[in-house]
Design a protein around this motif. Structure first.
Motif, PDB file in Angstrom:
ATOM      1  N   ILE A  60    -102.010 -73.662  29.814  1.00  0.00           N
ATOM      2  CA  ILE A  60    -101.112 -72.788  29.052  1.00  0.00           C
ATOM      3  C   ILE A  60     -99.921 -72.386  29.907  1.00  0.00           C
ATOM      4  O   ILE A  60     -98.770 -72.384  29.456  1.00  0.00           O
ATOM      5  CB  ILE A  60    -101.879 -71.547  28.546  1.00  0.00           C
ATOM      6  N   GLN A  61    -100.174 -72.050  31.172  1.00  0.00           N
ATOM      7  CA  GLN A  61     -99.086 -71.669  32.072  1.00  0.00           C
ATOM      8  C   GLN A  61     -98.094 -72.830  32.253  1.00  0.00           C
ATOM      9  O   GLN A  61     -96.880 -72.633  32.270  1.00  0.00           O
ATOM     10  CB  GLN A  61     -99.639 -71.246  33.420  1.00  0.00           C
ATOM     11  N   ASP A  62     -98.631 -74.034  32.384  1.00  0.00           N
ATOM     12  CA  ASP A  62     -97.766 -75.213  32.566  1.00  0.00           C
ATOM     13  C   ASP A  62     -96.903 -75.442  31.332  1.00  0.00           C
ATOM     14  O   ASP A  62     -95.690 -75.751  31.430  1.00  0.00           O
ATOM     15  CB  ASP A  62     -98.611 -76.448  32.846  1.00  0.00           C
ATOM     16  N   LEU A  63     -97.508 -75.299  30.163  1.00  0.00           N
ATOM     17  CA  LEU A  63     -96.772 -75.512  28.919  1.00  0.00           C
ATOM     18  C   LEU A  63     -95.701 -74.437  28.717  1.00  0.00           C
ATOM     19  O   LEU A  63     -94.561 -74.729  28.278  1.00  0.00           O
ATOM     20  CB  LEU A  63     -97.735 -75.509  27.731  1.00  0.00           C
ATOM     21  N   GLU A  64     -96.026 -73.181  29.032  1.00  0.00           N
ATOM     22  CA  GLU A  64     -95.055 -72.102  28.919  1.00  0.00           C
ATOM     23  C   GLU A  64     -93.904 -72.315  29.890  1.00  0.00           C
ATOM     24  O   GLU A  64     -92.743 -72.040  29.570  1.00  0.00           O
ATOM     25  CB  GLU A  64     -95.728 -70.758  29.168  1.00  0.00           C
ATOM     26  N   PHE A  65     -94.220 -72.787  31.099  1.00  0.00           N
ATOM     27  CA  PHE A  65     -93.168 -73.057  32.077  1.00  0.00           C
ATOM     28  C   PHE A  65     -92.258 -74.168  31.577  1.00  0.00           C
ATOM     29  O   PHE A  65     -91.034 -74.110  31.735  1.00  0.00           O
ATOM     30  CB  PHE A  65     -93.817 -73.443  33.415  1.00  0.00           C
ATOM     31  N   GLN A  66     -92.882 -75.185  30.972  1.00  0.00           N
ATOM     32  CA  GLN A  66     -92.112 -76.293  30.404  1.00  0.00           C
ATOM     33  C   GLN A  66     -91.177 -75.785  29.298  1.00  0.00           C
ATOM     34  O   GLN A  66     -90.010 -76.179  29.204  1.00  0.00           O
ATOM     35  CB  GLN A  66     -93.065 -77.355  29.842  1.00  0.00           C
ATOM     36  N   THR A 107     -88.182 -73.846  30.876  1.00  0.00           N
ATOM     37  CA  THR A 107     -87.291 -74.527  31.819  1.00  0.00           C
ATOM     38  C   THR A 107     -86.666 -75.795  31.273  1.00  0.00           C
ATOM     39  O   THR A 107     -85.650 -76.267  31.798  1.00  0.00           O
ATOM     40  CB  THR A 107     -88.063 -74.885  33.107  1.00  0.00           C
ATOM     41  N   GLU A 108     -87.227 -76.375  30.257  1.00  0.00           N
ATOM     42  CA  GLU A 108     -86.705 -77.638  29.745  1.00  0.00           C
ATOM     43  C   GLU A 108     -85.907 -77.403  28.449  1.00  0.00           C
ATOM     44  O   GLU A 108     -86.227 -76.516  27.652  1.00  0.00           O
ATOM     45  CB  GLU A 108     -87.846 -78.621  29.477  1.00  0.00           C
ATOM     46  N   ASP A 161     -89.421 -81.051  19.177  1.00  0.00           N
ATOM     47  CA  ASP A 161     -90.269 -81.078  20.381  1.00  0.00           C
ATOM     48  C   ASP A 161     -90.715 -79.675  20.759  1.00  0.00           C
ATOM     49  O   ASP A 161     -91.852 -79.449  21.182  1.00  0.00           O
ATOM     50  CB  ASP A 161     -89.505 -81.699  21.546  1.00  0.00           C
ATOM     51  N   GLU A 162     -89.772 -78.707  20.593  1.00  0.00           N
ATOM     52  CA  GLU A 162     -90.138 -77.329  20.939  1.00  0.00           C
ATOM     53  C   GLU A 162     -91.198 -76.805  19.979  1.00  0.00           C
ATOM     54  O   GLU A 162     -92.120 -76.083  20.391  1.00  0.00           O
ATOM     55  CB  GLU A 162     -88.883 -76.443  20.890  1.00  0.00           C
ATOM     56  N   ARG A 163     -91.094 -77.174  18.683  1.00  0.00           N
ATOM     57  CA  ARG A 163     -92.095 -76.729  17.710  1.00  0.00           C
ATOM     58  C   ARG A 163     -93.469 -77.297  18.059  1.00  0.00           C
ATOM     59  O   ARG A 163     -94.483 -76.596  18.032  1.00  0.00           O
ATOM     60  CB  ARG A 163     -91.669 -77.157  16.297  1.00  0.00           C
TER      61      ARG A 163
END
Length: 303
Positions: free
Chosen positions: A129-135, A138-139, A145-147
């Motif tokens: 979850i942390q990795d996905l939130e960071f993505q 930052t991206e 894609d965001e949805r």
């Protein structure tokens, strides 16, 4: 090593023994027999002393043997006692391991019921979850894609929430795990005692074997010393018997000499009596007697 050398026992030298033959006994002079009796007596005394020393050493060795046997028996008793304790701890260990196995099986059953093993662990979900939130932060993503990313994050959060709810309901499971681990730990302590006591029992077993081995070795030395004692005692007995034989022969010679002296005295008395009778006959025939003749007559009672 021979016990004769180990205990510095004087060896029996046959050349020091005194031999008595029938020839020496029957035909030896009284003087030679008296000397021979003294030699037999002295050698007998030496051999008796030798036998006494050997008997004393034999008794000492037998006492050492008994001490070693007692020592071995003490190690045997200690070993047996330790083995009994080993068995008791083994039984306790096995009972506790069996109990722990049942508890851990129950834990697994509860986990299956709670489906805690299904899916990813809580820590892994939180990390994802942390990795996905960071993505997301930052991206630069397209709307689509965001949805998709947001839906993915929400799905992960929902899975994490369900997982945490299940874990919150596992207080009984945690207690069961703790109990199982405590039982397993107690079983391990008993296993450690089994190992320690078994090692000590083995030490006493080895010491028992060594004590018995030493006892056998000392007993062999005692048997050898007994044989040396018998050797000296038999030689002493033979010299004593020969001494007695010579003494008997000397008494026989004394008796023979006494008989000879008695015969000589009897013969002399008869000669004196005959001489006195001859003198008395001369006296009756009127011959003049001198003083010596008169004394001979008085001695024989004829005057």
């Amino acid at each position: 090593m021979s016990v004769v050398n180990e205990y510095e026992i004087e060896e029996l030298n046959d050349s020091d023994n005194v031999e008595l033959t029938d020839e020496r006994l029957e035909n030896g002079s009284k003087g030679k027999l008296i000397k021979l009796a003294g030699q037999l007596r002295d050698r007998r005394n030496e051999l008796n002393q030798m036998a006494s020393e050997r008997a004393s050493k034999r008794d000492d060795l037998n006492a050492e043997t008994r001490e070693k046997v007692d020592e071995a028996q003490e190690h045997r008793e200690e070993r047996d006692s330790l083995n009994e304790q080993v068995q008791e701890h083994k039984e306790s260990r096995n009972e506790l391991n069996a109990k722990a196995n049942k508890l851990f099986n129950k834990v697994e059953e509860m986990k299956e019921d709670l489906e805690l093993d299904d899916g990813k662990p809580i820590e892994e979900l939180e990390s994802e979850i942390q990795d996905l939130e960071f993505q997301q932060q930052t991206e630069v993503l397209s709307t689509e894609d965001e949805r998709e990313l947001i839906e993915k994050i929400e799905a992960k959060r929902e899975e994490l929430s369900e997982k945490k709810e299940k874990v919150d309901d596992t207080g009984e499971l945690d207690e069961l795990v703790e109990e199982a681990e405590e039982v397993r730990s107690e079983a391990s302590q008993h296993h450690q005692k089994v190992t320690e006591l078994a090692d000590k029992a083995q030490e006493h077993h080895n010491q028992m074997i060594e004590a018995y081995r030493e006892a056998d070795e000392i007993r062999d030395k005692a048997d050898e010393m007994h044989e040396l004692f018998v050797e000296a005692q038999e030689a002493a007995d033979r010299h004593h018997n020969d001494f007695v034989r010579v003494q008997k022969r000397l008494r026989e010679l004394d008796k023979e000499e006494e008989e000879e002296r008695k015969d000589e005295r009897q013969e002399k008395m008869e000669e004196e009596k005959q001489e006195a009778e001859d003198i008395y006959q001369k006296f009756k025939e009127g011959e003049t007697l001198d003083t010596e003749d008169l004394m001979k007559l008085q001695k024989t009672g004829l005057l």
